[in-house]
Design a protein around this motif. Structure first.
Motif, PDB file in Angstrom:
ATOM      1  N   ALA A  69      -8.567   0.010 -20.674  1.00  0.00           N
ATOM      2  CA  ALA A  69      -9.672  -0.351 -21.508  1.00  0.00           C
ATOM      3  C   ALA A  69      -9.912  -1.911 -21.270  1.00  0.00           C
ATOM      4  O   ALA A  69      -8.830  -2.535 -21.782  1.00  0.00           O
ATOM      5  CB  ALA A  69      -9.096  -0.043 -23.026  1.00  0.00           C
ATOM      6  N   PRO A  70     -11.071  -2.298 -20.702  1.00  0.00           N
ATOM      7  CA  PRO A  70     -11.115  -3.897 -20.575  1.00  0.00           C
ATOM      8  C   PRO A  70     -11.136  -4.578 -21.912  1.00  0.00           C
ATOM      9  O   PRO A  70     -10.533  -5.652 -21.810  1.00  0.00           O
ATOM     10  CB  PRO A  70     -12.397  -3.897 -19.928  1.00  0.00           C
ATOM     11  CG  PRO A  70     -12.641  -2.507 -19.193  1.00  0.00           C
ATOM     12  CD  PRO A  70     -12.043  -1.376 -20.139  1.00  0.00           C
ATOM     13  N   ASP A  71     -11.705  -4.117 -22.864  1.00  0.00           N
ATOM     14  CA  ASP A  71     -11.719  -4.502 -24.142  1.00  0.00           C
ATOM     15  C   ASP A  71     -10.805  -3.676 -25.009  1.00  0.00           C
ATOM     16  O   ASP A  71     -11.221  -2.889 -25.591  1.00  0.00           O
ATOM     17  CB  ASP A  71     -13.055  -4.998 -24.709  1.00  0.00           C
ATOM     18  CG  ASP A  71     -13.156  -5.640 -25.877  1.00  0.00           C
ATOM     19  OD1 ASP A  71     -12.209  -5.580 -26.932  1.00  0.00           O
ATOM     20  OD2 ASP A  71     -14.202  -6.256 -26.269  1.00  0.00           O
ATOM     21  N   PHE A  72      -9.541  -4.042 -25.496  1.00  0.00           N
ATOM     22  CA  PHE A  72      -8.717  -3.015 -26.123  1.00  0.00           C
ATOM     23  C   PHE A  72      -9.148  -2.863 -27.558  1.00  0.00           C
ATOM     24  O   PHE A  72      -9.089  -1.834 -27.995  1.00  0.00           O
ATOM     25  CB  PHE A  72      -7.099  -3.855 -25.740  1.00  0.00           C
ATOM     26  CG  PHE A  72      -6.142  -2.906 -26.586  1.00  0.00           C
ATOM     27  CD1 PHE A  72      -5.473  -2.003 -25.846  1.00  0.00           C
ATOM     28  CD2 PHE A  72      -5.622  -3.307 -27.698  1.00  0.00           C
ATOM     29  CE1 PHE A  72      -4.474  -0.787 -26.243  1.00  0.00           C
ATOM     30  CE2 PHE A  72      -4.783  -2.500 -28.076  1.00  0.00           C
ATOM     31  CZ  PHE A  72      -4.191  -1.350 -27.599  1.00  0.00           C
ATOM     32  N   ALA A  73      -9.403  -4.050 -28.180  1.00  0.00           N
ATOM     33  CA  ALA A  73      -9.747  -3.925 -29.669  1.00  0.00           C
ATOM     34  C   ALA A  73     -11.007  -3.308 -29.682  1.00  0.00           C
ATOM     35  O   ALA A  73     -11.206  -2.130 -30.419  1.00  0.00           O
ATOM     36  CB  ALA A  73     -10.029  -5.356 -30.064  1.00  0.00           C
ATOM     37  N   SER A 127       2.865  -3.762 -27.386  1.00  0.00           N
ATOM     38  CA  SER A 127       2.734  -4.921 -26.587  1.00  0.00           C
ATOM     39  C   SER A 127       3.699  -5.563 -25.787  1.00  0.00           C
ATOM     40  O   SER A 127       4.943  -5.811 -26.620  1.00  0.00           O
ATOM     41  CB  SER A 127       1.945  -5.938 -27.634  1.00  0.00           C
ATOM     42  OG  SER A 127       1.523  -7.247 -26.720  1.00  0.00           O
ATOM     43  N   TYR A 128       3.549  -5.389 -24.453  1.00  0.00           N
ATOM     44  CA  TYR A 128       4.910  -5.695 -23.740  1.00  0.00           C
ATOM     45  C   TYR A 128       4.600  -6.612 -22.564  1.00  0.00           C
ATOM     46  O   TYR A 128       3.402  -6.735 -22.214  1.00  0.00           O
ATOM     47  CB  TYR A 128       5.735  -4.613 -23.469  1.00  0.00           C
ATOM     48  CG  TYR A 128       4.777  -3.399 -22.891  1.00  0.00           C
ATOM     49  CD1 TYR A 128       4.466  -3.148 -21.523  1.00  0.00           C
ATOM     50  CD2 TYR A 128       4.033  -2.390 -23.669  1.00  0.00           C
ATOM     51  CE1 TYR A 128       3.587  -2.607 -20.958  1.00  0.00           C
ATOM     52  CE2 TYR A 128       3.110  -1.503 -23.090  1.00  0.00           C
ATOM     53  CZ  TYR A 128       2.872  -1.382 -21.749  1.00  0.00           C
ATOM     54  OH  TYR A 128       2.265  -0.599 -21.137  1.00  0.00           O
ATOM     55  N   SER A 156      -4.264  -1.907 -21.635  1.00  0.00           N
ATOM     56  CA  SER A 156      -5.027  -2.873 -21.279  1.00  0.00           C
ATOM     57  C   SER A 156      -4.222  -4.219 -20.891  1.00  0.00           C
ATOM     58  O   SER A 156      -3.126  -4.294 -20.916  1.00  0.00           O
ATOM     59  CB  SER A 156      -5.697  -3.502 -22.552  1.00  0.00           C
ATOM     60  OG  SER A 156      -6.776  -4.459 -22.248  1.00  0.00           O
ATOM     61  N   GLY A 157      -4.668  -5.057 -19.881  1.00  0.00           N
ATOM     62  CA  GLY A 157      -3.887  -5.970 -19.527  1.00  0.00           C
ATOM     63  C   GLY A 157      -4.780  -6.897 -18.693  1.00  0.00           C
ATOM     64  O   GLY A 157      -6.053  -6.944 -18.781  1.00  0.00           O
ATOM     65  N   PRO A 158      -4.016  -7.857 -17.815  1.00  0.00           N
ATOM     66  CA  PRO A 158      -4.779  -8.875 -16.910  1.00  0.00           C
ATOM     67  C   PRO A 158      -5.783  -8.036 -16.049  1.00  0.00           C
ATOM     68  O   PRO A 158      -5.539  -6.926 -15.328  1.00  0.00           O
ATOM     69  CB  PRO A 158      -3.838  -9.605 -15.993  1.00  0.00           C
ATOM     70  CG  PRO A 158      -2.409  -9.307 -16.816  1.00  0.00           C
ATOM     71  CD  PRO A 158      -2.741  -7.885 -17.579  1.00  0.00           C
ATOM     72  N   ALA A 159      -7.053  -8.530 -16.046  1.00  0.00           N
ATOM     73  CA  ALA A 159      -8.241  -8.028 -15.502  1.00  0.00           C
ATOM     74  C   ALA A 159      -7.893  -7.836 -13.990  1.00  0.00           C
ATOM     75  O   ALA A 159      -8.489  -6.878 -13.386  1.00  0.00           O
ATOM     76  CB  ALA A 159      -9.512  -8.683 -15.795  1.00  0.00           C
ATOM     77  N   ALA A 206     -13.867   2.883 -21.251  1.00  0.00           N
ATOM     78  CA  ALA A 206     -12.385   3.069 -20.663  1.00  0.00           C
ATOM     79  C   ALA A 206     -12.725   3.596 -19.173  1.00  0.00           C
ATOM     80  O   ALA A 206     -14.162   4.094 -18.957  1.00  0.00           O
ATOM     81  CB  ALA A 206     -12.094   4.509 -21.481  1.00  0.00           C
ATOM     82  N   SER A 207     -11.727   3.616 -18.483  1.00  0.00           N
ATOM     83  CA  SER A 207     -12.011   4.087 -17.118  1.00  0.00           C
ATOM     84  C   SER A 207     -11.856   5.500 -16.907  1.00  0.00           C
ATOM     85  O   SER A 207     -11.504   6.136 -17.715  1.00  0.00           O
ATOM     86  CB  SER A 207     -10.861   3.271 -16.483  1.00  0.00           C
ATOM     87  OG  SER A 207      -9.514   3.981 -16.452  1.00  0.00           O
ATOM     88  N   GLU A 208     -11.756   5.927 -15.714  1.00  0.00           N
ATOM     89  CA  GLU A 208     -11.318   7.155 -15.401  1.00  0.00           C
ATOM     90  C   GLU A 208      -9.804   7.309 -15.789  1.00  0.00           C
ATOM     91  O   GLU A 208      -9.108   6.450 -16.003  1.00  0.00           O
ATOM     92  CB  GLU A 208     -11.424   7.362 -13.764  1.00  0.00           C
ATOM     93  CG  GLU A 208     -10.320   7.025 -13.022  1.00  0.00           C
ATOM     94  CD  GLU A 208     -10.856   5.408 -12.693  1.00  0.00           C
ATOM     95  OE1 GLU A 208     -10.005   4.924 -11.642  1.00  0.00           O
ATOM     96  OE2 GLU A 208     -11.743   4.762 -13.211  1.00  0.00           O
TER      97      GLU A 208
END
Length: 324
Positions: free
Chosen positions: A98-102, A121-122, A146-149, A163-165
């Motif tokens: 998910a690029p935009d988690f929120a 969150s880790y 989600s994380g670093p793009a 969301a992605s595949e």
């Protein structure tokens, strides 16, 4: 070695509508086809005495998605229940980037699928990551990651939507070495990523919290043909003995839930030869598979017992063109 990759999870259910709603509204999948397996085709791919309706969903633009399977007869018990939700030796979570988690969580809740338990969150070597689970029917768990793009440019092909595949399907195991060897020797898959961490919020997301609970150590080894294809995330949750039961042999038709995988290949004969007769559920059959068309297919049992439907579409290029 031939090219073989995961199309997506094989989900057994008596609730097509519930799964299609979650995968469509929350994760953006679209219908690719529907049909039925019966007679010799069903016996070869599902086992003797079974017949089933199929619905195939796909993430637009890529050759990945999910296959829903509804067996004839009364609903069978799910592979996982509340007590065994963290047990080993069965697939557990379908992960999506998910690029935009929120925004993803808000979108999912608005579609009728709120977050399950708590957000985690880790920290990994590549940066900060967030994870939240969304429950589907039949005790199937899905997850937003989600994380670093820059990190996910290697792992997700679809990065411009909610969301992605499916990026990965997690698999806690009692004997990781045997299954790792199976995936390597039969499909030619290797380790595409490894990580480990200790985090209290992840433990809480799994329901392992409280005053006396210590954060668990999570160790993962991702296996697949490449980083940008759906992979199997062999994970050790570091659970205490009273939480680390086994579901070995439970992922069999007509049990409901996250039953197995659908794998596409360009060399079914080679896959079958490398797997050996003991791993094959039935014969190789010529079958019209919904979403994939005229194909040769068979089903293999992984060492932990889950079915892997392996198909070689006769017009694989057409499938790739349709998803472009």
């Amino acid at each position: 070695m031939s090219a073989s990759w995961i199309y997506g999870p094989l989900i057994s259910t008596d609730d097509f509508a519930g799964h299609a709603a979650l995968l469509g509204r929350t994760y953006g999948m679209a219908p690719r086809g529907a049909g039925r397996l019966e007679g010799a085709d069903a016996e070869a791919l599902l086992g003797e005495g079974f017949a089933a309706d199929l619905q195939v969903l796909g993430t637009p633009g890529v050759t990945a998605g999910a296959v829903l399977c509804r067996f004839d007869g009364p609903p069978a018990p799910p592979v996982r229940d509340e007590e065994s939700r963290l047990f080993r030796d069965a697939f557990r979570v379908i992960d999506f980037y998910a690029p935009d988690f929120a925004a993803a969580l808000e979108h999912s809740a608005a579609a009728g699928f709120p977050m399950h338990t708590k957000e985690a969150s880790y920290e990994l070597a590549e940066g900060s990551f967030r994870e939240a689970h969304v429950e589907a029917p039949d005790n199937v768990m899905t997850a937003f990651l989600s994380g670093p793009a820059d990190f996910f440019t290697e792992f997700a092909q679809v990065r411009d939507r909610i969301a992605s595949e499916p990026v990965s399907i997690s698999l806690p195991l009692s004997d990781a070495a045997t299954t790792t060897a199976f995936y390597r020797d039969v499909f030619g898959w290797g380790v595409v990523y490894e990580y480990d961490f200790v985090d209290a919020s992840f433990s809480a997301m799994l329901g392992i919290d409280g005053e006396d609970a210590e954060p668990i150590k999570v160790c993962s080894q991702a296996l697949g043909p490449s980083r940008d294809r759906t992979y199997v995330n062999i994970v050790d949750y570091g659970l205490p003995a009273d939480r680390a039961g086994s579901l070995l042999g439970a992922s069999v038709p007509p049990r409901r839930g996250l039953l197995g995988l659908v794998v596409l290949t360009d060399d079914l004969d080679g896959v079958v030869a490398r797997a050996g007769a003991d791993a094959r559920l039935g014969e190789v059959v010529d079958v019209d598979l919904p979403g994939f068309g005229s194909s040769r297919a068979t089903t293999l049992r992984a060492p932990f017992g889950a079915p892997h439907v392996v198909a070689q579409p006769r017009d694989a290029e057409a499938i790739l063109r349709a998803d472009a």
